[in-house]
Motif scaffolding. Structure first.
Motif, PDB file in Angstrom:
ATOM      1  N   UNK A  87       0.832  -1.211   0.000  1.00 15.89           N
ATOM      2  CA  UNK A  87       0.000   0.000   0.000  1.00 15.89           C
ATOM      3  C   UNK A  87       0.861   1.255   0.000  1.00 15.89           C
ATOM      4  N   UNK A  88       1.969   1.233   0.735  1.00 14.87           N
ATOM      5  CA  UNK A  88       2.878   2.385   0.749  1.00 14.87           C
ATOM      6  C   UNK A  88       3.484   2.590  -0.640  1.00 14.87           C
ATOM      7  N   UNK A  89       3.810   1.476  -1.314  1.00 13.91           N
ATOM      8  CA  UNK A  89       4.352   1.581  -2.661  1.00 13.91           C
ATOM      9  C   UNK A  89       3.318   2.189  -3.603  1.00 13.91           C
ATOM     10  N   UNK A  90       2.087   1.720  -3.503  1.00  9.15           N
ATOM     11  CA  UNK A  90       1.019   2.267  -4.340  1.00  9.15           C
ATOM     12  C   UNK A  90       0.842   3.759  -4.081  1.00  9.15           C
ATOM     13  N   UNK A  91       0.868   4.156  -2.817  1.00 12.47           N
ATOM     14  CA  UNK A  91       0.711   5.563  -2.451  1.00 12.47           C
ATOM     15  C   UNK A  91       1.839   6.394  -3.068  1.00 12.47           C
ATOM     16  N   UNK A  92       3.078   5.903  -2.935  1.00 12.14           N
ATOM     17  CA  UNK A  92       4.232   6.640  -3.473  1.00 12.14           C
ATOM     18  C   UNK A  92       4.123   6.787  -4.992  1.00 12.14           C
ATOM     19  N   UNK A  93       3.769   5.706  -5.665  1.00  8.61           N
ATOM     20  CA  UNK A  93       3.628   5.755  -7.130  1.00  8.61           C
ATOM     21  C   UNK A  93       2.530   6.743  -7.515  1.00  8.61           C
ATOM     22  N   UNK A  94       1.405   6.702  -6.827  1.00  7.12           N
ATOM     23  CA  UNK A  94       0.287   7.602  -7.146  1.00  7.12           C
ATOM     24  C   UNK A  94       0.672   9.055  -6.902  1.00  7.12           C
ATOM     25  N   UNK A  95       1.331   9.336  -5.789  1.00  2.21           N
ATOM     26  CA  UNK A  95       1.742  10.717  -5.488  1.00  2.21           C
ATOM     27  C   UNK A  95       2.757  11.199  -6.518  1.00  2.21           C
ATOM     28  N   UNK A  96       3.734  10.362  -6.855  1.00  2.00           N
ATOM     29  CA  UNK A  96       4.730  10.756  -7.856  1.00  2.00           C
ATOM     30  C   UNK A  96       4.089  11.007  -9.215  1.00  2.00           C
ATOM     31  N   UNK A  97       3.135  10.157  -9.576  1.00  2.00           N
ATOM     32  CA  UNK A  97       2.456  10.342 -10.853  1.00  2.00           C
ATOM     33  C   UNK A  97       1.683  11.659 -10.859  1.00  2.00           C
ATOM     34  N   UNK A  98       0.983  11.951  -9.759  1.00  2.00           N
ATOM     35  CA  UNK A  98       0.210  13.197  -9.666  1.00  2.00           C
ATOM     36  C   UNK A  98       1.132  14.410  -9.719  1.00  2.00           C
ATOM     37  N   UNK A  99       2.274  14.327  -9.044  1.00  2.00           N
ATOM     38  CA  UNK A  99       3.229  15.451  -9.075  1.00  2.00           C
ATOM     39  C   UNK A  99       3.779  15.669 -10.476  1.00  2.00           C
ATOM     40  N   UNK A 100       4.147  14.582 -11.126  1.00  2.00           N
ATOM     41  CA  UNK A 100       4.672  14.705 -12.494  1.00  2.00           C
ATOM     42  C   UNK A 100       3.635  15.318 -13.420  1.00  2.00           C
ATOM     43  N   UNK A 101       2.420  14.874 -13.280  1.00  2.00           N
ATOM     44  CA  UNK A 101       1.347  15.404 -14.122  1.00  2.00           C
ATOM     45  C   UNK A 101       1.116  16.882 -13.831  1.00  2.00           C
ATOM     46  N   UNK A 102       1.174  17.256 -12.559  1.00  5.24           N
ATOM     47  CA  UNK A 102       1.007  18.663 -12.181  1.00  5.24           C
ATOM     48  C   UNK A 102       2.119  19.508 -12.789  1.00  5.24           C
ATOM     49  N   UNK A 103       3.368  19.022 -12.718  1.00  3.73           N
ATOM     50  CA  UNK A 103       4.486  19.779 -13.297  1.00  3.73           C
ATOM     51  C   UNK A 103       4.328  19.928 -14.805  1.00  3.73           C
ATOM     52  N   UNK A 104       3.958  18.842 -15.484  1.00  3.64           N
ATOM     53  CA  UNK A 104       3.756  18.931 -16.941  1.00  3.64           C
ATOM     54  C   UNK A 104       2.640  19.914 -17.274  1.00  3.64           C
ATOM     55  N   UNK A 105       1.574  19.875 -16.484  1.00  2.00           N
ATOM     56  CA  UNK A 105       0.448  20.775 -16.735  1.00  2.00           C
ATOM     57  C   UNK A 105       0.851  22.221 -16.519  1.00  2.00           C
ATOM     58  N   UNK A 106       1.659  22.460 -15.486  1.00  2.00           N
ATOM     59  CA  UNK A 106       2.118  23.820 -15.207  1.00  2.00           C
ATOM     60  C   UNK A 106       2.980  24.351 -16.352  1.00  2.00           C
ATOM     61  N   UNK A 107       3.864  23.513 -16.888  1.00  2.00           N
ATOM     62  CA  UNK A 107       4.696  23.916 -18.030  1.00  2.00           C
ATOM     63  C   UNK A 107       3.809  24.213 -19.232  1.00  2.00           C
ATOM     64  N   UNK A 108       2.844  23.345 -19.503  1.00  2.00           N
ATOM     65  CA  UNK A 108       1.928  23.556 -20.629  1.00  2.00           C
ATOM     66  C   UNK A 108       1.138  24.844 -20.453  1.00  2.00           C
ATOM     67  N   UNK A 109       0.624  25.089 -19.249  1.00  2.00           N
ATOM     68  CA  UNK A 109      -0.131  26.328 -18.996  1.00  2.00           C
ATOM     69  C   UNK A 109       0.726  27.556 -19.256  1.00  2.00           C
ATOM     70  N   UNK A 110       1.987  27.501 -18.845  1.00  2.00           N
ATOM     71  CA  UNK A 110       2.892  28.625 -19.093  1.00  2.00           C
ATOM     72  C   UNK A 110       3.108  28.858 -20.575  1.00  2.00           C
ATOM     73  N   UNK A 111       3.286  27.789 -21.320  1.00  2.00           N
ATOM     74  CA  UNK A 111       3.459  27.922 -22.772  1.00  2.00           C
ATOM     75  C   UNK A 111       2.204  28.476 -23.422  1.00  2.00           C
ATOM     76  N   UNK A 112       1.051  27.998 -22.979  1.00  2.00           N
ATOM     77  CA  UNK A 112      -0.199  28.476 -23.562  1.00  2.00           C
ATOM     78  C   UNK A 112      -0.437  29.948 -23.246  1.00  2.00           C
ATOM     79  N   UNK A 113      -0.038  30.395 -22.065  1.00  2.00           N
ATOM     80  CA  UNK A 113      -0.190  31.821 -21.731  1.00  2.00           C
ATOM     81  C   UNK A 113       0.673  32.689 -22.636  1.00  2.00           C
TER      82      UNK A 113
END
Length: 177
Positions: free
Chosen positions: A57-83
């Motif tokens: 369960x801890x492994x699943x949590x870590x993978x999910x959090x890392x995936x969410x963070x990576x997605x957030x960072x990619x989205x932030x970069x995309x939002x900056x480019x779109x602006x």
């Protein structure tokens, strides 16, 4: 217990808990659910390795959090480019004619729909449509011809009058109300 049974049992016992935890991290329920689903998907890729973990369960949590963070960072970069490039162009046309055309396109077979959309809506030449779809130019021409005839019939049915849609010049569709 098999590896698949372990993952199924974990899914049943901790999916909700993980989603609640990720929801607190992301602030978005759909994003949290997707992150947890992604973690379970990665567990399914190598179930033997996953089964050997001390705290899955801890492994699943870590993978999910890392995936969410990576997605957030990619989205932030995309939002900056779109602006930087400014607001998106207005694409949506809500006129009755346009909506009728889109509804009629959805009824057509996939090949005709793709050919018509690429040629008329994206304005690609036949050769480029063929390359994009991975078919010959002759196939594209056939799909365009059949698609135009099918659209004309569908649009005539929708408007209730014969001839409501016809081709006025080669390659252009005229939709009349």
């Amino acid at each position: 217990m098999s590896d698949g049974d372990l993952i199924s049992e974990l899914y049943a016992s901790c999916f909700r808990r993980l989603v609640v935890q990720l929801y607190a991290v992301t602030g978005d329920l759909a994003e949290a659910q997707e992150a947890v689903q992604e973690a379970f998907t990665r567990a399914l890729v190598s179930p033997g390795r996953f089964a050997g973990l001390e705290n899955p369960e801890a492994w699943l949590r870590r993978v999910a959090v890392n995936w969410a963070r990576s997605r957030f960072r990619r989205r932030r970069v995309l939002d900056g480019l779109l602006r930087r490039i400014g607001p998106p162009p207005a694409v949506a046309d809500h006129s009755p004619e346009h909506l009728a055309l889109l509804a009629a396109l959805r009824v057509l077979p996939e090949g005709q729909r793709h050919a018509l959309a690429l040629h008329y809506l994206v304005d690609l030449p036949v050769d480029e449509v063929a390359a994009t779809l991975g078919v010959s130019a002759g196939t594209v021409k056939s799909r365009l011809s059949r698609g135009r005839h099918a659209l004309a019939a569908l649009l005539a049915e929708t408007s209730g009058t014969a001839g409501a849609a016809d081709t006025t010049e080669p390659g252009r569709i005229d939709v009349r109300s």
